[in-house]
Design a protein around this motif. Structure first.
Motif, PDB file in Angstrom:
ATOM      1  N   LEU A  99       0.806  -1.213   0.032  1.00 36.14           N
ATOM      2  CA  LEU A  99      -0.052  -0.065   0.070  1.00 36.14           C
ATOM      3  C   LEU A  99       0.687   1.337   0.143  1.00 36.14           C
ATOM      4  CD1 LEU A  99      -2.747  -0.972   2.481  1.00 36.14           C
ATOM      5  CD2 LEU A  99      -3.095  -1.086   0.000  1.00 36.14           C
ATOM      6  N   GLU A 246     -12.561  -0.620  -1.900  1.00 33.70           N
ATOM      7  CA  GLU A 246     -11.999  -1.557  -2.753  1.00 33.70           C
ATOM      8  C   GLU A 246     -12.335  -3.017  -2.569  1.00 33.70           C
ATOM      9  OE1 GLU A 246      -9.777  -1.502  -6.039  1.00 33.70           O
ATOM     10  OE2 GLU A 246      -9.083   0.216  -4.715  1.00 33.70           O
ATOM     11  N   GLY A 250     -10.308  -5.007  -5.208  1.00 35.22           N
ATOM     12  CA  GLY A 250      -8.794  -5.258  -4.668  1.00 35.22           C
ATOM     13  C   GLY A 250      -8.289  -6.488  -5.300  1.00 35.22           C
ATOM     14  N   PHE A 258      -4.873  -2.485  -7.013  1.00 35.88           N
ATOM     15  CA  PHE A 258      -5.891  -1.867  -6.451  1.00 35.88           C
ATOM     16  C   PHE A 258      -6.578  -0.930  -7.478  1.00 35.88           C
ATOM     17  CE2 PHE A 258      -3.099  -2.812  -2.917  1.00 35.88           C
ATOM     18  CZ  PHE A 258      -4.087  -3.636  -2.210  1.00 35.88           C
ATOM     19  N   TYR A 260      -7.931   1.907  -7.778  1.00 36.66           N
ATOM     20  CA  TYR A 260      -7.742   3.395  -7.437  1.00 36.66           C
ATOM     21  C   TYR A 260      -6.356   3.675  -8.180  1.00 36.66           C
ATOM     22  CZ  TYR A 260      -4.515   2.168  -3.665  1.00 36.66           C
ATOM     23  OH  TYR A 260      -3.474   1.803  -2.853  1.00 36.66           O
ATOM     24  N   LEU A 270      -9.011   3.472   3.398  1.00 35.55           N
ATOM     25  CA  LEU A 270      -9.056   2.145   2.172  1.00 35.55           C
ATOM     26  C   LEU A 270      -9.824   1.044   3.041  1.00 35.55           C
ATOM     27  CD1 LEU A 270      -8.424   1.164  -0.645  1.00 35.55           C
ATOM     28  CD2 LEU A 270      -6.356   0.185   0.237  1.00 35.55           C
ATOM     29  N   LEU A 272     -10.936  -2.888   2.478  1.00 35.53           N
ATOM     30  CA  LEU A 272     -10.270  -4.114   1.716  1.00 35.53           C
ATOM     31  C   LEU A 272     -11.187  -5.489   2.093  1.00 35.53           C
ATOM     32  CD1 LEU A 272      -6.632  -3.713   1.952  1.00 35.53           C
ATOM     33  CD2 LEU A 272      -7.882  -3.181  -0.016  1.00 35.53           C
TER      34      LEU A 272
END
Length: 429
Positions: A99, A246, A250, A258, A260, A270, A272
């Motif tokens: 990330l 996401e 994701g 991802f 985005y 975020l 997930l």
């Protein structure tokens, strides 16, 4: 005995989005391996849905299985309050590694809907220090964010499955759905509705919540990356946190790790879920910045007021950790790109069929939007008889296959869809 099990299921077990009186038929699955589901009859069918987007490596993946078997001999669950454990630490380290640096504080939840609830709670608590706490959320029409109450409030109030609760849900702000699709030429008019709402209600908006690029069950639309870039910019200008949902997209589904990333932005919070564990079991995560976490932790009640019983479940964490290792070590991008290329080559041929409004493909997602509503019961049975598992809804047939699927199996799925489209009996006309 087998027949009795079917009767028991029909009489006592409530399935998702179903009636207890006249439910759609259920198909008994006895085993699952690779891309196949084995039915009680002995027939194997190809899963074109990855068990609702989640099973990206196929069923009974040996690496995931072995990791979980090893962990279950140590401990399958332990409370996360006042206790920590290596599977959670290992997973969070791996998440932080994939990330953006900004996202470094991780809250481990137990389902996608709960991840959204936690994100919205974070946003509300973030503004607790203000003299005028912000409590509203801005999103876009035709979105879907889950089935729990706060999550339902940011699902489309008219067109979603949750419209029956509209009169008791918190009233949120909904901009018009983006109209410019992923591959079309961008025009700034598409963001005007969003601009008007964020400017008018900026003093009330706790956060913006949006699905990145792909609107899921709200209609499976793919919008232009520039729209998401504009949303990020507007949030920056007005100092409003951006929550990215996401959960469905994701871990590679759209061709990026991802979704985005298609817009080259970074969210403030975020969410997930789904493919986080490779489809092995339920787990989700809400990830935020140190800034937001610090504000929450330095204002009353000085902590985030949420704590699921199965939060940070060791068995789920070890599955998620191994899933990220698999994604880091294998060639998933190449696999997803091949799926996308094949789907475009073979499915787009149907675009001019009089029954089809549009065919949309991005990564390993394919959407066939029809003019007429689908007879779900008949079409589901039709697909099973053709050796594939696809679960349509409303006017949409969609695919989210496992990344390990081969051309031969995709061909079989596309042949089944082609025959289904041409069958008048499968549509409500």
């Amino acid at each position: 005995m087998k027949k009795n099990n079917f009767i028991f299921d029909l009489q006592h077990i409530w399935h998702p989005y179903e009636s207890m009186i006249k439910p759609l038929p259920c198909y008994m699955v006895t085993e699952a391996s690779g891309i196949h589901l084995k039915l009680q009859s002995g027939i194997k069918i190809i899963d074109g849905m990855s068990s609702w987007w989640s099973n990206i490596h196929g069923y009974n993946n040996i690496e995931l299985n072995n990791a979980m078997k090893k962990q279950i001999n140590k401990m399958s669950h332990i409370m996360f309050g006042g206790i920590t454990h290596n599977p959670a630490i290992k997973l969070c380290k791996k998440l932080i590694n994939i990330l953006p640096k900004k996202l470094e504080c991780i809250f481990l939840c137990d389902s996608g809907s709960v991840s959204i609830e936690v994100a919205m709670k974070m946003a509300i608590q973030y503004w607790n220090i203000s003299k005028n706490p912000k409590k509203k959320f801005l999103t876009i029409h035709n979105g879907y964010h889950g089935d729990t109450f706060l999550a339902m409030s940011i699902c489309d109030p008219i067109n979603s499955m949750h419209s029956i609760y509209e009169h008791i849900l918190p009233k949120q702000l909904f901009a018009k759905q983006p109209k410019i699709s992923y591959h079309e030429k961008w025009n700034n008019y598409d963001i005007h509705s969003f601009i008007k709402l964020i400017v008018k209600f900026k003093s009330q908006i706790a956060a913006v919540v949006i699905e990145p690029i792909v609107q899921g069950i709200g209609g499976m639309k793919f919008y232009h990356p520039e729209y998401l870039r504009q949303v990020r910019l507007l949030c920056n200008i007005h100092h409003i946190p951006l929550i990215i949902d996401e959960i469905a997209t994701g871990f590679g589904r759209t061709g990026k790790m991802f979704a985005y990333q298609h817009a080259n932005i970074v969210p403030d919070i975020l969410c997930l879920g789904k493919a986080l564990t490779g489809g092995m079991m339920t787990l989700s995560a809400t990830v935020t910045s140190k800034k937001i976490a610090s504000v929450i932790s330095n204002s009353k009640p000085y902590r985030l007021m949420h704590g699921p019983t199965f939060m940070g479940n060791p068995l789920a964490c070890i599955a998620a950790s191994k899933n990220i290792s698999i994604l880091s070590n294998n060639n998933w991008k190449k696999k997803v790109k091949k799926i996308e290329k094949y789907l475009k080559k073979k499915l787009l041929i149907l675009s001019n069929h009089p029954r089809i409004v549009e065919i949309r493909i991005l990564g390993s997602i394919a959407v066939i939007e029809c003019y007429n509503f689908i007879n779900i019961k008949l079409m589901q049975n039709f697909f099973v008889n053709h050796g594939v598992w696809i679960r349509p809804f409303k006017k949409i047939i969609y695919l989210t296959p496992p990344y390990i699927i081969k051309y031969f199996h995709l061909k079989k799925i596309i042949i089944a869809i082609t025959h289904a489209i041409k069958n008048n009996l499968l549509f409500l006309i």
